[in-house]
Design a protein around this motif. Structure first.
Motif, PDB file in Angstrom:
ATOM      1  N   ASP A   1       1.359   9.664   6.911  1.00  0.00           N
ATOM      2  CA  ASP A   1       0.243  10.446   6.369  1.00  0.00           C
ATOM      3  C   ASP A   1       0.015  10.111   4.901  1.00  0.00           C
ATOM      4  O   ASP A   1       0.901   9.702   4.176  1.00  0.00           O
ATOM      5  CB  ASP A   1       0.468  11.954   6.589  1.00  0.00           C
ATOM      6  N   LEU A   2      -1.193  10.266   4.474  1.00  0.00           N
ATOM      7  CA  LEU A   2      -1.628   9.860   3.140  1.00  0.00           C
ATOM      8  C   LEU A   2      -0.914  10.637   2.033  1.00  0.00           C
ATOM      9  O   LEU A   2      -0.519  10.052   1.029  1.00  0.00           O
ATOM     10  CB  LEU A   2      -3.152  10.039   3.018  1.00  0.00           C
ATOM     11  N   ALA A   3      -0.698  11.921   2.211  1.00  0.00           N
ATOM     12  CA  ALA A   3      -0.047  12.736   1.175  1.00  0.00           C
ATOM     13  C   ALA A   3       1.372  12.252   0.921  1.00  0.00           C
ATOM     14  O   ALA A   3       1.801  12.123  -0.241  1.00  0.00           O
ATOM     15  CB  ALA A   3      -0.058  14.207   1.583  1.00  0.00           C
ATOM     16  N   ALA A   4       2.116  11.966   1.988  1.00  0.00           N
ATOM     17  CA  ALA A   4       3.489  11.478   1.820  1.00  0.00           C
ATOM     18  C   ALA A   4       3.502  10.091   1.174  1.00  0.00           C
ATOM     19  O   ALA A   4       4.358   9.782   0.341  1.00  0.00           O
ATOM     20  CB  ALA A   4       4.203  11.448   3.179  1.00  0.00           C
ATOM     21  N   PHE A   5       2.545   9.251   1.553  1.00  0.00           N
ATOM     22  CA  PHE A   5       2.455   7.908   0.977  1.00  0.00           C
ATOM     23  C   PHE A   5       2.111   7.983  -0.513  1.00  0.00           C
ATOM     24  O   PHE A   5       2.667   7.249  -1.323  1.00  0.00           O
ATOM     25  CB  PHE A   5       1.423   7.065   1.727  1.00  0.00           C
ATOM     26  N   GLU A   6       1.205   8.890  -0.868  1.00  0.00           N
ATOM     27  CA  GLU A   6       0.855   9.075  -2.283  1.00  0.00           C
ATOM     28  C   GLU A   6       2.068   9.520  -3.085  1.00  0.00           C
ATOM     29  O   GLU A   6       2.272   9.068  -4.217  1.00  0.00           O
ATOM     30  CB  GLU A   6      -0.280  10.089  -2.423  1.00  0.00           C
ATOM     31  N   GLN A   7       2.881  10.380  -2.514  1.00  0.00           N
ATOM     32  CA  GLN A   7       4.105  10.829  -3.186  1.00  0.00           C
ATOM     33  C   GLN A   7       5.064   9.648  -3.382  1.00  0.00           C
ATOM     34  O   GLN A   7       5.655   9.501  -4.447  1.00  0.00           O
ATOM     35  CB  GLN A   7       4.791  11.948  -2.379  1.00  0.00           C
ATOM     36  N   LEU A   8       5.186   8.801  -2.359  1.00  0.00           N
ATOM     37  CA  LEU A   8       6.024   7.605  -2.450  1.00  0.00           C
ATOM     38  C   LEU A   8       5.497   6.690  -3.569  1.00  0.00           C
ATOM     39  O   LEU A   8       6.279   6.180  -4.378  1.00  0.00           O
ATOM     40  CB  LEU A   8       6.012   6.863  -1.104  1.00  0.00           C
ATOM     41  N   PHE A   9       4.204   6.537  -3.622  1.00  0.00           N
ATOM     42  CA  PHE A   9       3.570   5.712  -4.649  1.00  0.00           C
ATOM     43  C   PHE A   9       3.857   6.266  -6.047  1.00  0.00           C
ATOM     44  O   PHE A   9       4.304   5.540  -6.933  1.00  0.00           O
ATOM     45  CB  PHE A   9       2.055   5.654  -4.399  1.00  0.00           C
ATOM     46  N   ARG A  10       3.616   7.571  -6.241  1.00  0.00           N
ATOM     47  CA  ARG A  10       3.838   8.197  -7.552  1.00  0.00           C
ATOM     48  C   ARG A  10       5.296   8.118  -7.975  1.00  0.00           C
ATOM     49  O   ARG A  10       5.598   7.926  -9.154  1.00  0.00           O
ATOM     50  CB  ARG A  10       3.367   9.647  -7.543  1.00  0.00           C
ATOM     51  N   THR A  11       6.194   8.227  -7.042  1.00  0.00           N
ATOM     52  CA  THR A  11       7.626   8.223  -7.349  1.00  0.00           C
ATOM     53  C   THR A  11       8.100   6.839  -7.795  1.00  0.00           C
ATOM     54  O   THR A  11       8.920   6.725  -8.705  1.00  0.00           O
ATOM     55  CB  THR A  11       8.442   8.664  -6.115  1.00  0.00           C
ATOM     56  N   HIS A  12       7.588   5.778  -7.183  1.00  0.00           N
ATOM     57  CA  HIS A  12       8.140   4.437  -7.404  1.00  0.00           C
ATOM     58  C   HIS A  12       7.236   3.491  -8.193  1.00  0.00           C
ATOM     59  O   HIS A  12       7.708   2.442  -8.641  1.00  0.00           O
ATOM     60  CB  HIS A  12       8.458   3.794  -6.044  1.00  0.00           C
ATOM     61  N   HIS A  13       5.994   3.837  -8.374  1.00  0.00           N
ATOM     62  CA  HIS A  13       5.032   2.936  -9.001  1.00  0.00           C
ATOM     63  C   HIS A  13       5.476   2.468 -10.390  1.00  0.00           C
ATOM     64  O   HIS A  13       5.514   1.259 -10.676  1.00  0.00           O
ATOM     65  CB  HIS A  13       3.648   3.588  -9.068  1.00  0.00           C
TER      66      HIS A  13
END
Length: 181
Positions: free
Chosen positions: A10-22
């Motif tokens: 899901d997009l929300a979980a992916f966005e969280q992954l992005f924000r955490t590791h970007h």
């Protein structure tokens, strides 16, 4: 024991992954590449590929380990491509310099041929005096002695030779000044 991990779909979980590791991945890429814009593009491409393959990709390691290796290899690929491009630019630049040098040599050869033609068109005695003076670097007295003529005759022949050459070669000399001046 199955240690595979799936990427959040899901997009929300992916966005969280992005924000955490970007940010960490951008710093990692920046250390490899040395260019923040390129590093950002590499990380961006990593996340795009990750999103596009989220349904089929399963990780056998932690996301940190997977992302570190993916960014590292993307940076290495980028550096290799840049090295190849730089090498091609260098080869292309060398080819252009060689072509320009060959053209320069060809232009000089044409000019020298024209000068030789004009010198060859001098009357034989005048040409002989001129060549002894200009090429062999003999003095007026040495030329006079060698040809068994007077020094005044040498001076007259040289003056006439230079006047003739000046009249015939003024255009060539002008071109010389433009080309090499």
């Amino acid at each position: 024991m199955d240690t595979t991990r799936n990427i959040p779909i899901d997009l929300a979980a992916f966005e969280q992954l992005f924000r955490t590791h970007h940010k960490r991945l951008c710093l990692l890429a920046m250390n490899w590449i040395g260019d923040s814009d390129v590093a950002e593009d590499i990380v961006q491409n990593f996340f795009i590929t990750l999103w596009n393959n989220r349904e089929t990709l399963s990780l056998k390691t932690s996301f940190n380990a997977y992302s570190y290796k993916a960014i590292k290899y993307s940076c290495i690929d980028y550096l290799r491509r840049e090295a190849v491009q730089e090498k091609r630019k260098g080869l292309f630049s060398s080819e252009i310099e060689i072509e320009e040098e060959e053209e320069d040599i060809a232009d000089r050869m044409k000019l020298y041929a024209q000068i030789i033609d004009v010198v060859d068109s001098l009357p034989a005695d005048r040409k002989n005096v001129f060549l002894l003076h200009a090429v062999d670097r003999l003095s007026y007295a040495q030329i006079a002695e060698k040809l068994n003529i007077s020094i005044n005759t040498v001076k007259t022949q040289l003056r006439r030779a230079y006047m003739y050459l000046r009249d015939k070669l003024h255009l060539f000399l002008f071109l010389l000044l433009i080309i090499y001046g």
